[in-house]
Enzyme design. Structure first.
Site, PDB file in Angstrom:
ATOM      1  N   ASP A  63       0.916  -1.392  -0.041  1.00 11.64           N
ATOM      2  CA  ASP A  63      -0.009   0.051   0.017  1.00 11.64           C
ATOM      3  C   ASP A  63       0.874   1.378  -0.062  1.00 11.64           C
ATOM      4  O   ASP A  63       0.179   2.260  -0.074  1.00 11.64           O
ATOM      5  CB  ASP A  63      -1.021   0.036   1.228  1.00 11.64           C
ATOM      6  CG  ASP A  63      -0.227  -0.083   2.450  1.00 11.64           C
ATOM      7  OD1 ASP A  63       0.903  -0.200   2.467  1.00 11.64           O
ATOM      8  OD2 ASP A  63      -1.087   0.116   3.739  1.00 11.64           O
ATOM      9  N   SER A  64       2.136   1.017   0.086  1.00  7.29           N
ATOM     10  CA  SER A  64       3.157   2.187  -0.293  1.00  7.29           C
ATOM     11  C   SER A  64       2.909   2.834  -1.683  1.00  7.29           C
ATOM     12  O   SER A  64       3.321   3.941  -1.793  1.00  7.29           O
ATOM     13  CB  SER A  64       4.658   1.922  -0.232  1.00  7.29           C
ATOM     14  OG  SER A  64       4.865   0.657  -0.913  1.00  7.29           O
ATOM     15  N   GLU A 134      -1.431  -5.744   8.581  1.00 10.73           N
ATOM     16  CA  GLU A 134      -0.496  -5.024   9.480  1.00 10.73           C
ATOM     17  C   GLU A 134      -1.078  -5.331  10.930  1.00 10.73           C
ATOM     18  O   GLU A 134      -2.417  -5.129  11.267  1.00 10.73           O
ATOM     19  CB  GLU A 134      -0.447  -3.650   9.396  1.00 10.73           C
ATOM     20  CG  GLU A 134       0.329  -3.116   7.900  1.00 10.73           C
ATOM     21  CD  GLU A 134       0.681  -1.754   7.753  1.00 10.73           C
ATOM     22  OE1 GLU A 134       0.291  -1.045   8.857  1.00 10.73           O
ATOM     23  OE2 GLU A 134       1.302  -1.441   6.694  1.00 10.73           O
ATOM     24  N   GLU A 199       9.462  -4.463  10.210  1.00  3.10           N
ATOM     25  CA  GLU A 199       9.810  -3.271   9.681  1.00  3.10           C
ATOM     26  C   GLU A 199      10.314  -2.221  10.734  1.00  3.10           C
ATOM     27  O   GLU A 199       9.587  -2.188  11.835  1.00  3.10           O
ATOM     28  CB  GLU A 199       8.725  -2.562   8.990  1.00  3.10           C
ATOM     29  CG  GLU A 199       8.941  -1.210   8.291  1.00  3.10           C
ATOM     30  CD  GLU A 199       7.981  -0.528   7.300  1.00  3.10           C
ATOM     31  OE1 GLU A 199       7.011  -1.464   7.068  1.00  3.10           O
ATOM     32  OE2 GLU A 199       7.985   0.349   6.874  1.00  3.10           O
TER      33      GLU A 199
END
Ligand code: KIV
Length: 299
Positions: A63-64, A134, A199
């Site tokens: 989704d970056s 996430e 991350e």
């Protein structure tokens, strides 16, 4: 493909015959054998095809996309339909790599049922082979696993939590936070996640989790001890128009390449140096003769 490109014209499409498809179980096997997993984000047909042909194991429609392709400030606004649109494009470019797609903010936060319904769309409408979620959403991961949808978990710096985190900051920097992260990672693996993205966490923390989990970890800003690494494609080739984070290594300068090409093209157009006669189509001789005789009869 331009409309004047004819397939077969010097094309180098690899055949499927020599390709061993990367699957979720294959990634687990790589971990068992100590083979490191390469991964990159992908958002369109040409770059995903190049990544696949370069032998990258896992392509993530991240989704970056919201930031690096759509120019938005964060990832929060992107919709399921937009993610599916890009996932379909990537699907067409990928033969070997495992195709994973991000579920965007709001598509699984309301309820497990909503998350499941949206995840099913990724598989049915876009050809995703796994979805990425996430946060420690253990119940949802369990439900997706029960529904035969492979899941990639994502812990540590989770960009969809940007407002809660108060910015993009390295996570798990206190003993309490490290223990919580480890517990979340184990719970996700227990619930059925097949891969875990870590991350923005200290190297030591990622190394500890990687050693404890049977499933592979893929790091981004998490040090070299994970079972694999992922970078955002636009970071890797310098297409982000921003200084890069500490963990990014630039492997190429696509911005310079594209800028130079575009400037040369503009100059050539302005000086009538493009297109040349060789780059032009010509009338067949018979048509030229017929037109000339028509013109003579009119005169
Ligand atoms: O959206 C994304 O690109 C990601 C990667 C950074 C893991 O989630």
């Amino acid at each position: 493909m331009s409309i004047t490109h004819f397939p077969g014209d010097g094309e180098t499409t690899p055949t499927n015959a020599s390709i061993t498809k990367v699957t979720m179980p294959a990634l687990a096997e790589m971990k068992r054998q100590g083979k490191l997993i390469s991964s990159i984000t992908a958002y369109d047909y040409p770059t995903s095809r190049l990544a696949d042909e370069a032998g990258i194991d896992l392509l993530l429609v991240g989704d970056s996309l919201a930031m690096v392709v759509m120019g938005l400030e964060n990832t929060l606004a992107i919709t399921v339909d937009e993610m599916l649109h890009h996932t379909r494009a990537v699907r067409r470019g990928v033969r070997r790599a495992l195709l994973v797609a991000d579920m965007p903010f709001g598509s699984y936060h309301g309820s497990v049922a909503e998350g499941l319904a949206n995840a099913i769309r990724y598989v049915k409408e876009a050809g995703a082979e796994a979805v990425k979620i996430e946060g420690p959403r253990v119940e949802l991961v369990q439900a997706l696993t029960d529904a035969e949808i492979p899941v990639v978990g994502h812990l540590g710096l989770t960009p969809q939590s940007v407002h809660r985190m108060g910015g993009y900051r390295v996570q798990a920097r206190t003993a309490d936070a490290v223990l919580r992260l480890k517990a979340d990672a184990l719970a996700l693996a227990e619930a059925g996640a097949g891969v875990l993205v870590l991350e923005g966490v200290p190297r030591e923390v990622a190394a500890g989790i990687t050693a404890e989990l049977a499933i592979p970890t893929i790091g981004i800003g998490a040090g070299p001890d994970c079972d694999g690494q992922i970078l955002v494609f636009h970071d890797l080739v310098n297409l982000t128009f921003a200084p890069s984070a500490k963990f990014v290594r630039r492997y190429g300068d696509a911005a310079a390449l594209i800028r130079t090409a575009l400037e040369h093209y503009r100059e050539d157009v302005e000086h009538r140096a493009f297109p040349s006669d060789e780059e032009s189509y010509h009338l067949p001789e018979a048509a030229r003769v017929a037109l000339a005789s028509l013109a003579m009869r009119k005169a």
